[in-house]
Design an enzyme around this catalytic site. Structure first.
Site, PDB file in Angstrom:
ATOM      1  N   HIS A  96       0.895  -1.133  -0.501  1.00  0.00           N
ATOM      2  CA  HIS A  96      -0.291   0.154  -0.142  1.00  0.00           C
ATOM      3  C   HIS A  96       0.912   1.177   0.149  1.00  0.00           C
ATOM      4  O   HIS A  96       1.573   2.016   0.816  1.00  0.00           O
ATOM      5  CB  HIS A  96      -0.516  -0.181   1.336  1.00  0.00           C
ATOM      6  CG  HIS A  96      -1.609   0.874   0.934  1.00  0.00           C
ATOM      7  ND1 HIS A  96      -3.669   1.106   1.367  1.00  0.00           N
ATOM      8  CD2 HIS A  96      -2.228   2.272   0.897  1.00  0.00           C
ATOM      9  CE1 HIS A  96      -4.148   2.267   1.414  1.00  0.00           C
ATOM     10  NE2 HIS A  96      -3.063   3.401   1.465  1.00  0.00           N
ATOM     11  N   HIS A 108       1.241   5.447  -1.504  1.00  0.00           N
ATOM     12  CA  HIS A 108       1.422   6.590  -2.357  1.00  0.00           C
ATOM     13  C   HIS A 108       2.429   7.084  -3.195  1.00  0.00           C
ATOM     14  O   HIS A 108       3.823   7.225  -2.398  1.00  0.00           O
ATOM     15  CB  HIS A 108       0.977   7.174  -1.715  1.00  0.00           C
ATOM     16  CG  HIS A 108      -0.630   7.049  -0.820  1.00  0.00           C
ATOM     17  ND1 HIS A 108      -1.968   7.064  -1.768  1.00  0.00           N
ATOM     18  CD2 HIS A 108      -0.988   5.912  -0.062  1.00  0.00           C
ATOM     19  CE1 HIS A 108      -2.758   7.090  -1.084  1.00  0.00           C
ATOM     20  NE2 HIS A 108      -1.999   6.154   0.460  1.00  0.00           N
ATOM     21  N   LYS A 125      -9.293  -0.571  -6.526  1.00  0.00           N
ATOM     22  CA  LYS A 125      -9.181   0.329  -4.700  1.00  0.00           C
ATOM     23  C   LYS A 125     -10.697   0.823  -4.590  1.00  0.00           C
ATOM     24  O   LYS A 125     -10.526   1.933  -5.517  1.00  0.00           O
ATOM     25  CB  LYS A 125      -8.243   1.076  -4.693  1.00  0.00           C
ATOM     26  CG  LYS A 125      -8.535   2.314  -3.456  1.00  0.00           C
ATOM     27  CD  LYS A 125      -7.667   0.966  -2.485  1.00  0.00           C
ATOM     28  CE  LYS A 125      -7.754   2.188  -1.051  1.00  0.00           C
ATOM     29  NZ  LYS A 125      -7.019   3.434  -0.664  1.00  0.00           N
ATOM     30  N   HIS A 152     -10.740   1.674   1.401  1.00  0.00           N
ATOM     31  CA  HIS A 152     -10.256   1.932   1.961  1.00  0.00           C
ATOM     32  C   HIS A 152     -11.495   2.482   3.340  1.00  0.00           C
ATOM     33  O   HIS A 152     -12.732   2.580   3.177  1.00  0.00           O
ATOM     34  CB  HIS A 152     -10.253   3.632   2.215  1.00  0.00           C
ATOM     35  CG  HIS A 152     -10.213   4.905   2.708  1.00  0.00           C
ATOM     36  ND1 HIS A 152      -8.914   5.633   3.216  1.00  0.00           N
ATOM     37  CD2 HIS A 152     -10.631   5.279   3.915  1.00  0.00           C
ATOM     38  CE1 HIS A 152      -9.306   5.877   3.968  1.00  0.00           C
ATOM     39  NE2 HIS A 152     -10.166   6.110   4.537  1.00  0.00           N
ATOM     40  N   HIS A 202      -5.100  -0.355   5.824  1.00  0.00           N
ATOM     41  CA  HIS A 202      -4.821   0.926   7.330  1.00  0.00           C
ATOM     42  C   HIS A 202      -5.370   0.323   8.382  1.00  0.00           C
ATOM     43  O   HIS A 202      -6.292   1.508   8.842  1.00  0.00           O
ATOM     44  CB  HIS A 202      -4.696   1.580   6.991  1.00  0.00           C
ATOM     45  CG  HIS A 202      -5.132   2.746   5.343  1.00  0.00           C
ATOM     46  ND1 HIS A 202      -6.886   2.130   5.952  1.00  0.00           N
ATOM     47  CD2 HIS A 202      -5.198   3.464   4.437  1.00  0.00           C
ATOM     48  CE1 HIS A 202      -7.241   2.594   4.512  1.00  0.00           C
ATOM     49  NE2 HIS A 202      -6.110   3.900   4.070  1.00  0.00           N
ATOM     50  N   ASP A 253       1.079   2.391   3.581  1.00  0.00           N
ATOM     51  CA  ASP A 253       0.722   3.434   3.259  1.00  0.00           C
ATOM     52  C   ASP A 253       0.841   4.965   2.992  1.00  0.00           C
ATOM     53  O   ASP A 253       0.637   6.097   3.525  1.00  0.00           O
ATOM     54  CB  ASP A 253      -0.733   3.890   4.389  1.00  0.00           C
ATOM     55  CG  ASP A 253      -2.216   4.339   3.665  1.00  0.00           C
ATOM     56  OD1 ASP A 253      -1.985   4.805   2.589  1.00  0.00           O
ATOM     57  OD2 ASP A 253      -2.520   5.288   4.836  1.00  0.00           O
TER      58      ASP A 253
HETATM   59  O1  DOR Z   1      -3.860   9.493   5.627  1.00  0.00           O
HETATM   60  C1  DOR Z   1      -4.349   9.024   4.371  1.00  0.00           C
HETATM   61  N1  DOR Z   1      -3.218   9.487   3.208  1.00  0.00           N
HETATM   62  N2  DOR Z   1      -5.112   8.431   4.281  1.00  0.00           N
HETATM   63  C2  DOR Z   1      -5.212   8.268   2.908  1.00  0.00           C
HETATM   64  O2  DOR Z   1      -6.071   6.715   2.900  1.00  0.00           O
HETATM   65  C3  DOR Z   1      -5.201   8.934   1.675  1.00  0.00           C
HETATM   66  C4  DOR Z   1      -3.252   9.187   1.649  1.00  0.00           C
HETATM   67  C5  DOR Z   1      -3.461  10.295   0.893  1.00  0.00           C
HETATM   68  O3  DOR Z   1      -3.245   9.832  -0.294  1.00  0.00           O
HETATM   69  O4  DOR Z   1      -2.210  11.003   1.115  1.00  0.00           O
HETATM   70 ZN    ZN Z   2      -3.259   4.967   1.594  1.00  0.00          ZN
END
Ligand code: DOR
Ligand code: ZN
Length: 344
Positions: free
Chosen positions: A16, A18, A99, A136, A174, A247
């Site tokens: 997971h 980003h 997702k 999520h 998460h 995450d």
């Molecule tokens: O804290 C988070 N940041 N939770 C999420 O679900 C998305 C993520 C983000 O893309 O910044």
């Molecule tokens: Zn995430």
């Protein structure tokens, strides 16, 4: 350092992650590439990644800045997603999940799903064609207390989806609560869960430690100590249904330290070291490898990686700030230390 403790692991994966795009992508992807073989890249760009073509173009941009990272891609489910979109993704080896963001639940979720029950034909196609659903798991109603949103989602939304769709593989992403842990444990097969470093290391007091701490703010938000303890018990105890998903969610320093700060903790540069701290504190270092390197691959039907990494128990400084395009980013535990590092 003759007696330095070391730990050799099958090379881990981050299920997971980003990575953003453009200059932000170039700034953060190498930190993941340095340690992890594969990463499951989240699709919440602006605009989101809504089909295979967009995902593969994004994957090319990732490979330009992190050529060794075997990025696996996700489809962003929208009200407009069709079973045909799902089938196309299921047939592509680098697309391994879709997702589900309930609309409004988190960062870049405005295009997320507004009527989850109406997605049943899409979920049915996912079950039939073997495309896992990454979730999520938070309800979004403003009248639900922010600390209750995960538990409410499991009762009201996710359990019914799992019950309606035999064979659908689901990852509760998460996990932050005992209810989340129990949801995963109540399903013998087909359900897994990812766990972030911050939800194993911190409880919600960390949001207010001596003042407001925007760099500890993520979604789902940190919970009470008893929830953190339940997560650590289940995960360090060796339950194979849980696996590593950082995450790691980079936002520029100014976007976090703001009157309306963004959600997300940037943990990628020291992620494996943070997890090692948790497993060691629990006296369960021997279970780190399964969590970090085996359980997730098994869930996704993939082989473990062939390479290895070696962790060394050496107190290691965490940068106060790191470059982030034309600005900076503040990593998790900025300016502090972490008890492990990855050997070169
Ligand atoms: O804290 C988070 N940041 N939770 C999420 O679900 C998305 C993520 C983000 O893309 O910044
Ligand atoms: Zn995430």
């Amino acid at each position: 350092m003759a007696n330095m403790k070391t730990l050799k692991l099958t090379q881990p994966d981050d299920w997971h992650l980003h990575l953003r795009d453009g200059a932000a992508l170039a700034a953060v992807a190498p930190a993941t590439e340095a340690v992890f073989a594969r990463a499951l890249v989240m699709p919440n760009l602006k605009p989101p990644i809504r089909n295979v073509e967009q995902a593969m173009a994004y994957r090319e941009r990732i490979l330009e800045v992190a050529p060794k990272l075997d990025a696996r891609m996700t489809l962003y489910l929208m009200d407009a997603t069709t079973p045909e979109d799902v089938i196309e993704a299921a047939n592509h080896p680098k697309m391994i999940a879709a997702k589900l963001y309930p609309a409004g639940a988190t960062t870049n979720s405005d295009s997320g799903v507004t009527d989850i029950e109406a997605m049943d034909p899409v979920f049915a196609a996912m079950a039939e064609h073997g495309l896992p659903l990454c979730v999520h798991g938070e309800v979004t109603h403003q009248d639900v207390d922010v600390f209750d949103r995960e538990a409410r989602f499991l009762n009201e939304v996710l359990n019914p989806i799992v019950a309606r769709h035999n064979g659908l593989k689901v990852v509760l992403e998460h996990i932050t609560t005992t209810e989340g842990v129990q949801f995963v444990q109540s399903h013998e097969t087909n359900v897994g869960g990812t766990i972030t470093p911050q939800h194993m290391l911190l409880n919600r007091n960390a949001l207010f430690q001596g003042g407001l701490r925007p760099h500890h703010y993520c979604l789902p938000v940190l919970k009470r100590e008893r929830h953190r303890a339940a997560i650590v018990d289940a995960v360090c105890g060796g339950d194979h249904r849980f696996f590593l998903g950082t995450d790691s969610a980079p936002h520029a320093k100014g976007a976090k330290e703001s009157d309306c700060g963004c959600a997300g903790v940037y943990s990628a540069p020291n992620a494996i070291a943070f997890y090692a701290e948790v497993f060691e504190a629990a006296g369960k270092l021997e279970n780190l490898e399964a969590f970090a390197s085996l359980n997730g691959a098994r869930f996704y039907g993939l082989e473990p990686n062939e390479g290895t990494i070696t962790l060394e128990q050496v107190e290691t400084a965490v940068a106060a700030e790191l470059p982030f395009g034309d600005t900076v980013i503040v990593p998790f535990r900025a300016g502090g230390t972490v008890a492990w590092r990855v050997a070169n």
